[in-house]
Structure formats: structure tokens, C-alpha cells
Scaffold this motif. Sequence first.
Motif, PDB file in Angstrom:
ATOM      1  N   TYR A 191       0.825  -1.216   0.000  1.00  0.00           N
ATOM      2  CA  TYR A 191       0.000   0.000   0.000  1.00  0.00           C
ATOM      3  C   TYR A 191       0.857   1.264   0.000  1.00  0.00           C
ATOM      4  N   THR A 192       2.021   1.206   0.647  1.00  0.00           N
ATOM      5  CA  THR A 192       2.901   2.382   0.654  1.00  0.00           C
ATOM      6  C   THR A 192       3.464   2.645  -0.739  1.00  0.00           C
ATOM      7  N   ILE A 193       3.884   1.578  -1.429  1.00  0.00           N
ATOM      8  CA  ILE A 193       4.386   1.743  -2.800  1.00  0.00           C
ATOM      9  C   ILE A 193       3.260   2.195  -3.719  1.00  0.00           C
ATOM     10  N   GLY A 194       2.069   1.596  -3.555  1.00  0.00           N
ATOM     11  CA  GLY A 194       0.927   2.015  -4.364  1.00  0.00           C
ATOM     12  C   GLY A 194       0.598   3.484  -4.153  1.00  0.00           C
ATOM     13  N   PHE A 195       0.663   3.933  -2.899  1.00  0.00           N
ATOM     14  CA  PHE A 195       0.414   5.341  -2.580  1.00  0.00           C
ATOM     15  C   PHE A 195       1.477   6.232  -3.216  1.00  0.00           C
ATOM     16  N   THR A 196       2.736   5.793  -3.134  1.00  0.00           N
ATOM     17  CA  THR A 196       3.839   6.555  -3.734  1.00  0.00           C
ATOM     18  C   THR A 196       3.677   6.666  -5.240  1.00  0.00           C
ATOM     19  N   ASN A 197       3.359   5.552  -5.903  1.00  0.00           N
ATOM     20  CA  ASN A 197       3.146   5.569  -7.357  1.00  0.00           C
ATOM     21  C   ASN A 197       1.986   6.476  -7.738  1.00  0.00           C
ATOM     22  N   THR A 198       0.940   6.465  -6.930  1.00  0.00           N
ATOM     23  CA  THR A 198      -0.219   7.319  -7.205  1.00  0.00           C
ATOM     24  C   THR A 198       0.166   8.792  -7.127  1.00  0.00           C
ATOM     25  N   ILE A 199       0.968   9.142  -6.116  1.00  0.00           N
ATOM     26  CA  ILE A 199       1.419  10.534  -5.989  1.00  0.00           C
ATOM     27  C   ILE A 199       2.234  10.941  -7.212  1.00  0.00           C
ATOM     28  N   VAL A 200       3.148  10.056  -7.621  1.00  0.00           N
ATOM     29  CA  VAL A 200       3.997  10.354  -8.778  1.00  0.00           C
ATOM     30  C   VAL A 200       3.137  10.593 -10.021  1.00  0.00           C
ATOM     31  N   LYS A 201       2.151   9.743 -10.229  1.00  0.00           N
ATOM     32  CA  LYS A 201       1.306   9.875 -11.420  1.00  0.00           C
ATOM     33  C   LYS A 201       0.397  11.096 -11.329  1.00  0.00           C
ATOM     34  N   CYS A 202      -0.029  11.451 -10.113  1.00  0.00           N
ATOM     35  CA  CYS A 202      -0.828  12.668  -9.945  1.00  0.00           C
ATOM     36  C   CYS A 202       0.000  13.912 -10.248  1.00  0.00           C
ATOM     37  N   VAL A 203       1.250  13.928  -9.769  1.00  0.00           N
ATOM     38  CA  VAL A 203       2.139  15.061 -10.059  1.00  0.00           C
ATOM     39  C   VAL A 203       2.401  15.149 -11.557  1.00  0.00           C
ATOM     40  N   GLU A 204       2.554  13.984 -12.196  1.00  0.00           N
ATOM     41  CA  GLU A 204       2.812  13.964 -13.641  1.00  0.00           C
ATOM     42  C   GLU A 204       1.658  14.591 -14.418  1.00  0.00           C
ATOM     43  N   ARG A 205       0.421  14.444 -13.895  1.00  0.00           N
ATOM     44  CA  ARG A 205      -0.753  14.953 -14.612  1.00  0.00           C
ATOM     45  C   ARG A 205      -1.006  16.442 -14.367  1.00  0.00           C
ATOM     46  N   ILE A 206      -0.220  17.048 -13.491  1.00  0.00           N
ATOM     47  CA  ILE A 206      -0.352  18.493 -13.279  1.00  0.00           C
ATOM     48  C   ILE A 206       0.023  19.220 -14.576  1.00  0.00           C
ATOM     49  N   PRO A 207      -0.779  20.189 -15.021  1.00  0.00           N
ATOM     50  CA  PRO A 207      -0.420  20.918 -16.252  1.00  0.00           C
ATOM     51  C   PRO A 207       0.988  21.504 -16.176  1.00  0.00           C
TER      52      PRO A 207
END
Length: 686
Positions: free
Chosen positions: A461-477
Motif C-alpha cells: 500500500y505504501t508503494i501504491g500510494f507513492t506511485n499514485t502521488i507520482v502519477k498525480c504530479v505527472e498529470r499536473i499541467p
Amino acid sequence: MKKSFWHQIPIVRLLLPFAAGIGLSMFYPLHIMLAGCVFAVFLCVSVYVQLRFQLFGQRWLFGVSTMGCMFFGGMALHAWQSDLLATTHYSKQARAQYAMVMVDEQPVAKLNSFKMKCKVMMVLDSNGNRHVAEGKLLLYVEKTQLFNLQYGEMVLLPYAGIREIPPPQNPDEFNYKRYLAFNQVFDQVYVKAAELQKLPGNQGALLRKWVYEVQHYFKGVLSRCIASRNETGVAEALLYGYDDDIDAETVQAYSNTGTLHVLAVSGMHVGIIFMIMGLFLKPMDANKRMKLVKNVIILAVLWLYSLLCGLSPSILRATVMFSFIIFSSILNIRSSVYNTLAASAFVLLCVDANMLANVGFQLSYLAVLGIVFFQSYVYNWYTPSNRLMDEIWKITSVSLAAQLTTFPIGLLYFHQFPNCFLFSNLLIIPLTTLILYMVMALLVVSPFSWLSWLLGQAIFYTIGFTNTIVKCVERIPYAYVNGLYINIPQSILLYVMILSGTAYLLLRRIMYLKVCAGSAIFFFSIQAIHQYQNNTQYRLVVYNIRHHTAIHILKGNEARLLGDSSLLENKDKLKFHLQQHTWKSGISHTQHIPLNSVWKRMDVPGYPVLISGMQGINPLTKCSLLLIRDALTPEQLNSIEPPQEVIITSAVPMHRARVIQEYWQHKNIPVRYVGETGAIEVSLPH
């Protein structure tokens, strides 16, 4: 008299010309005898100058001769380390029929084959006589369920199948041939499983076999407890640098956000091991002899961990540097951190001069230099009001310092800049550090099934949370900008600007400001010329992509890409073969046009282009350029109005392309086959 900073770092002064000699030798090599003789001359001159000229005003003579000695020493070392110079290299065996090779790494599964580096041990001639041979090659074996080769095993393969690795077939495509040549691999061989004869015994080094077994055990524990391939892959990358199990989308997200470095085992990981061992063995500091034992134990653990991680350049840099720190502590020697860094680089380059070309090696040292030199200045810009803000500002200052010295190399190799690197690193570095601690703890408690399962779920869950943050930051305009193309001279000019600008801010000498301004003028002049060429371009490029047709028509900043549907839908192939050239050409918009069985006419003013098909347009239509993408029969060729020039795309098999070439050659019409020449570029009239 107080020594200047430059005089306090003698190893740095020796490293710079040494590395420059190695770098020049990679692209413009001197014969080993010539390089060795020039090195010997400079060495003798250095000794003579040191003995003969003792006056303070004459010391520059010794400096110049020593730099020349180090420069040509680097060139001679690089030439000496080339495997091709060996008289027993397998390429010099003219009558060889079979090659006996040892699998020199764990095989990696590709789409249709298994890939592995192999070490040639001997060759067999037509009479069955064995001849000792050496050298490395890349082996691809047909992918079957019966494949079971492991590191150290010996196989016999047909020598005739060994082929030189081809150069890039398309403009600005990744130069895989040069990359492998820097690793002393010059040839490759493709074989079917039935063509291989597995020999008894295993010749692999016991230590490396043990390392692969340990890695296999770690992978088994992580797979069992985390139970997700992608999350397990991230854990493997953090623990020992193996990242093949991470999906491409996740890797790209980390790259776009400027956090890809956390997935590569580096100085941070070695520093954590160093800190953990230091705390664990702290009671041994009470006794001088036990303190020596403590340092030896830490040294052994660091090198064992480095070996476990495959001795990558980044971890080698950190391990060698920490080794120098430990030795300095044992011998009670105080040295500048710049000398320590330079000494570690010097040792690594002496062991393998080609390591200088490794991107990880370059980024690793530049990042550490940036942190060592700039971090304290950046940190002093702001005084945090509390402990939490202080920790946040420390991470921020480290990220800024490292980015300052690595972004020119990042632009040169990857053509992108992560605009959100400060924010993403602030979040991801603490999380990945926590994950690394958790993974290490998991290995300790793995014998206890319920505890290891519980910790495995926490890691998942910690890695999944980390990956989610990375992908959310990537989607920032505008989280990242790609397509920022610069060349080698421009990257050098950027470093000159950084160094001279920093020198001006610290020393306030106008000369450094002039150098910075001059470098900036040269940089933007090169960029302006390149931009002008892109804005006025009008050309057609036929790419060499096996079994596919890819035709690019580039006009200004826009382009049309014509290709078969299977290629246009394959983002990985387009990225590998075309993306670098598209970025260099300054293309901001590309229209994809799928090609089907219909003939297609491109109405270029003054230069009509016709693309072959099986039906549709009348092939008697006149054209200046005929692009053939089908294996046309002689009857079909006879029905075509002769053009001014013919280009056969790589979708046509070679044996059919030969027939088409002969047909047009008999008509005295220029004809070229992309499968033989590589990509073909045609300038179009404006």
C-alpha cells in the motif's frame, strides 16, 4: 601563505585532464603505441622539469607537463583496455566454425527471445581443434519453454551466425552499437534453441553465482509477501537496483517528475546502509582496536551490498567514496571531499575507462558535486522557523543543488525538464526511504509468515500510494517539458555559464561575468540557427523500421507521418525510432495518416510523390518520387509510369526488394532500398 581552493584539490587537477584524454579517445582513438609513447615523453618531461626547474615562477612548467602526462595517460589507458587489441580475440580466428561461450549474466526475457551477454572462451575449427579465444558478444536465443540457461553455463554455437552490431538506422536514433562498444561488446548472434549445444559444467564465478542466488531469494520473498508485479518491481529497484519488473508507464511517470533517481540504487542507499551499520556497531567505538574492526565490517558490508546491486556506476561511486572516507578515518587523514570524490572517480576510471561514457556515472558525480558545493549556499537563503520546516528546506536545497549541476546533462540525453521536481522530490524521497527501511525489515522477518505478510501488505500500500502521488504530479499541467533539444557544445556552454556565473557571485570579478555572458550569447546563437533551420525545413524522411513503412513529411514545425496502422498504434516503436528526430526537428504537431491497400498520392508542389498500394489510384500517374511499400510483381511494375526516383521501404522483404531494384536499374532510374541504406531523406522544393 594560504593556498587557494584550486591548490587544495590536487587530485581534481589530475583527474580533469585524465578524464578528458579518455573522453577524446572514445571518439578519436590513438594507436596504443603512439598514445603510450607520447605519455612516456610527457612523463619524462615532468620528471626533468621537477628536478631541473625549482624556482617559484617556473612551477607552471611542471603543471603543464603533468597535465599532458595525465591527458595522454588517459588516452593510452583507454586504448590498452580495448578487447579488440588482444591477439586472441575471437574476431581474429579466421577458420572458426563453432564458438564456445559462457553465459556472463542472467538471461533477460524479451518479446520473442532471451537476451544475455556471453564471454567467448574458445573457438573450434573445421578439424575440431580448439583455440583459446576471448571477447564478449550479445546472444539472443529463440524464446521457448525449454530454455533453461543460467549464469556460468557453457554453450556451443555456430560461429558463422556472429554478426557485427549494426549502427542506428534512423536519424538521431539511440546509438545501441556505440553503447555496447563502450561495454566491450561489438557483435551479436541470433540462434534457435535447436542450434545451441549445452555443455556440462558451470564456469561462473562462485561469488557472482551466490549474488544471483541471493537476488533470486530476495525476489521470491518480495513476490510472496507483496503479491503484485509492479509494486514488487519498485521494491526490487529500491533494494538492489533491478527494475525490469516495473511497467513502462510507472518508469515514465518517475522520469517525468524528476524522481527516477530513487529507483536507481545510488549514494542514498549506500548512505543508509552506512548509517544503519554505524548505529548498530556504535558500541565498538569505545575501544581503538574494536573501532578498527568496526570500520572493516562496515567496509565489507558496503562492498557486499554493492556487489549485490550489480556494481552499477552510481553505487560504485558511492561505495568507493565511502571506502576512502573509512580509510581516512582509520589512518586519521583529513582530506577535502572534492579530493575524495576525485580519487574515487580516478580509481573507477583506471579499472574501466569506458565507465566515463556511462550516463549513470556522469549524473551520479555531477549530482554529488552539486550537493557538496551548492547545497550550503542554497540552504543559507532561508532560515526555517521550526524543525519540520528545517527538514523540508534541507530536502529542497539538496534537490535544487543537484538539479543545478545535472540539468544540462538531462537536457542533452533525455531532452526534458521536470518542472515539479522540487515538489515531487519533497514527497517521494521520504516515502521511498521509508519503503527501503520496510523492505529491509521484511527480509529480516521473512521466516515469520504472519509478520512478513503484514509487513508485505504495508509495503504494497505504501508503494501504491507513492506511485499514485507520482502519477498525480505527472498529470499536473506543465509538470514537465519535453522535446528540449540541445547538442554537446550547448551542454558544455551551459556548464561554463553555471561555473562562471557562480564564480562571479562568489568573487565579484567582472571577468567571470563576461565569460558567463559570452557563453550565453554563443548558446542562444546556436539555438537560433537551429530554430531557423527547423522553421524553414521542408523534407521527406523514409525511416528504416523492420517490416513497417514510416514516411515523415516535415514542413516547418508541423509534420505528417504516414505508416501502416500497426506501427502508428505502437507508441514504443514510434518513441524509440522517431521521437528523438522529431524533437530535434522542432516538430510541435504531427498528423498521423494510416496507409492501407490503396495507392496514395502526396501533392507536393513541383514534386509529386506516389506511395504504392494494391488498388485505387491509376499507377500510370506521373510522379517525381515513387515509394514502394509492397512486394510488387513484375507485371505490376510494368504498369507504373517511370518516376524520377524510387525508394523501397523496409516493409518489403530483402529478396523481393532485390527484384524491384534490378527492374528499375535496367530502366536507368535511381532506386534505393531503406533496408540496406538506413533512413533516406529527400529535400522537397518550397
